[in-house]
Structures are given as C-alpha cells and as structure tokens.
Design a protein around this motif. Structure first.
Motif, mmCIF file in Angstrom:
data_model
loop_
_atom_site.group_PDB
_atom_site.id
_atom_site.type_symbol
_atom_site.label_atom_id
_atom_site.label_comp_id
_atom_site.label_asym_id
_atom_site.label_seq_id
_atom_site.Cartn_x
_atom_site.Cartn_y
_atom_site.Cartn_z
ATOM 1 N N ALA A 16 -41.034 -49.086 -19.456
ATOM 2 C CA ALA A 16 -40.487 -49.880 -20.550
ATOM 3 C C ALA A 16 -39.071 -50.356 -20.253
ATOM 4 C CB ALA A 16 -40.512 -49.078 -21.849
ATOM 5 N N ASP A 17 -38.277 -49.522 -19.564
ATOM 6 C CA ASP A 17 -36.901 -49.917 -19.251
ATOM 7 C C ASP A 17 -36.854 -51.174 -18.397
ATOM 8 O OD1 ASP A 17 -38.093 -48.411 -17.151
ATOM 9 O OD2 ASP A 17 -36.118 -47.948 -16.300
ATOM 10 N N LEU A 18 -37.766 -51.278 -17.448
ATOM 11 C CA LEU A 18 -37.821 -52.467 -16.604
ATOM 12 C C LEU A 18 -38.410 -53.658 -17.352
ATOM 13 C CD1 LEU A 18 -39.059 -50.867 -13.264
ATOM 14 C CD2 LEU A 18 -36.752 -51.663 -13.794
ATOM 15 N N LEU A 19 -39.450 -53.426 -18.115
ATOM 16 C CA LEU A 19 -40.116 -54.510 -18.829
ATOM 17 C C LEU A 19 -39.172 -55.181 -19.821
ATOM 18 C CD1 LEU A 19 -43.521 -52.714 -19.376
ATOM 19 C CD2 LEU A 19 -43.067 -54.603 -17.806
ATOM 20 N N LEU A 20 -38.291 -54.411 -20.422
ATOM 21 C CA LEU A 20 -37.326 -54.987 -21.355
ATOM 22 C C LEU A 20 -36.368 -55.943 -20.657
ATOM 23 C CD1 LEU A 20 -36.556 -51.857 -23.543
ATOM 24 C CD2 LEU A 20 -37.562 -54.014 -24.342
#
Length: 289
Positions: A132-136
């Motif tokens: 999720a950290d990267l996708l954001l």
C-alpha cells in the motif's frame, strides 16, 4: 500441491499489449506460471500452459534481475510515447512465491519513483495490501483490481481451492480503499453467488467489473468449454449459473448497490477508469470497448 519454484533470466519484461488488453501499451508479468491453478484460468489453454510439460499450477518461474531490466525497458518505452501497463495478464503478481521472492514489490519500487501513465494491478491475493505504501505513491495513475468471483467461499473452494479465501480478499479491498488507493472488485469470471453479493462489494470498494466465461476468456467461451467448467457447475447442481444470461441477475444487484458509472462490463472493466470516477484515464479518453 506446492508449486516448484524455478529461476529464469528473462530477455524482456514489458510485452506489447493486444487483443482483450489492447487499451494498454504493455503487459507485465513478474512470474511465469501461477500456483493458484484456478480451474477456469484461460492461461491453461495458452501455449505457456499447454506446452510446459508439467501441470498448470505445479511450477512457477521467478524472473531474476527483473528490477534492473524493467528500469531500462521503461526508459526505451517512454521515448515512444505514453506507457500504460497491465500487471498481470497471465499470472498473479501476489501468488505465494511473492512473499519470499518480492519480485512484484521490486518492480513497483522501480515504477513508483517515476510512475507510468497508468498501471492496472490485477490480483486475487490479499497480500497486495503489503505494498500500500508504494501504491499510494502512484496517486491516480493506478487501479488495484481484486478478483472476487463470488461471495460464497464454498464455491471458491470448488473452482479454485488453492486461491485465497473470499473474506480475505474483501478485507484487502476494504483496507486499500480506506487508505485512498483506487480499487475495484473484479467479478471475473462470475461464479454462483448469493443475492447479497452486490451489496457486500459496495461496502469495500466504489468500482466493480462484471465478466463471464463467455465474454472474458478471449474465445467466446470455447476455452472454458475445453476446461470442462460446465461439469463443475453440474456437480454442484448449479448449471443455471453457467448460462450466458446468468450475469444479468448479478447486474441487477450491482445496479442497486453502485453508482451507474462505476459498474463496467467485461473488457471495459480492465481498462483505465475514466476521470469522472476518480481515476485519471491515461489513454486520453473514456474506456475503449
């Protein structure tokens, strides 16, 4: 059955998109093969599945050196114009091997620094929440599409016993949506479900795609017939769900649970969302189809 993990040096990662995915410039598969081994997977009838010499689902090839290769390929691809990527078209990027190998995450790290014009991330694994950290970092240049073919886990076990449980997928969609990652539920392909399926999906995401064997296997249903999926329906006493018109009853459920512009059918549901739904359309217009 545990899949044999093999290591390969790929010649390239970005492949030209065509056919069902011609709305994208490239497809990207971190692995070859898929341990989920869903009974209805159309890849079983493609050369990579037919001529592997081992049963589909019994092996997975890990693509070594993938991050460096992708970085170089992205530089070349951008020189030719916008880059829109479908990940993945013939494997699940978050199948069990990913927890150990981390190939998908390494590719996202490469892209997050300078995102492509659009990334469509297709999976059926709740493991996607790890990234999720990267996708954001992609903002509105990404759509995470989580396959939820049914809301009945007994049906999931009949058709795809090695795939992640349905409740875990719904939980993953809820978590990503709450964080602000653009998401959709992909009912692809539709399997027998309850009358509350549409409402359950609307609780965890704002967007949904509805697809069927006949519309989505790339052959008008012929590949699915070769896989004898109708026989599983018959064994369950649910043959009516295999009929092409069965999706209409679920479409009615979705109409009552989702805004009309957020319900897409078959191929349209695997293209970038138009701007008015909250995700920028990197192709410069509405979804093709």
């Amino acid at each position: 059955m545990k899949a044999e993990v093999r290591y390969k040096q790929p010649k390239r990662l970005l492949n030209p998109a065509s056919g069902f995915l011609s709305g994208y410039t490239h497809t990207l598969n971190p692995y070859t093969g898929c341990a989920y081994a869903c009974s209805y997977c159309y890849v079983r009838r493609m050369p990579v599945g037919l001529f592997a010499g081992q049963p589909w689902g019994s092996w997975v090839d890990v693509k070594e050196g993938a991050p460096d290769l992708l970085g170089k390929e992205l530089v070349r691809a951008r020189k030719k114009g916008p880059v829109t990527i479908f990940m993945s078209s013939s494997t699940d990027p978050y199948q069990p091997a990913e927890a150990r190998e981390g190939i998908t995450r390494s590719l996202l790290e490469v892209m997050a620094d300078d995102p492509p014009d659009f990334l469509f991330l297709q999976t059926r694994s709740p493991h996607v929440t790890r990234d999720a950290d990267l996708l954001l970092q992609f903002g509105d240049r990404v759509l995470v599409s989580v396959t939820v073919e049914t809301d009945r886990d007994d049906i999931r076990r009949a058709f795809a016993p090695s795939a992640p449980p349905i409740p875990a997928r719904l939980k993953a969609l809820r978590e990503l949506t709450a964080l602000g990652v653009p998401t959709q539920a992909a009912i692809a392909p539709l399997l027998p479900c309850t009358g509350g399926f549409g409402a359950r999906l609307a609780e965890v995401t704002a967007n949904v795609c509805l697809d069927t064997f006949a519309m989505g296997d790339g052959s008008g249903g012929r590949r699915t017939e070769q896989l004898r999926i109708s026989e599983i329906h018959e064994q369950l006493g649910l043959s009516e769900w295999y009929r092409p018109e069965a999706y209409l009853r679920v479409r009615e459920q979705l109409n009552g649970a989702f805004d009309p512009g957020r319900i897409r059918i078959s191929r349209d549901g695997f293209l970038p969302l138009p701007a008015e739904t909250g995700t920028r359309d990197a192709t410069g217009g509405g979804p093709e189809g």
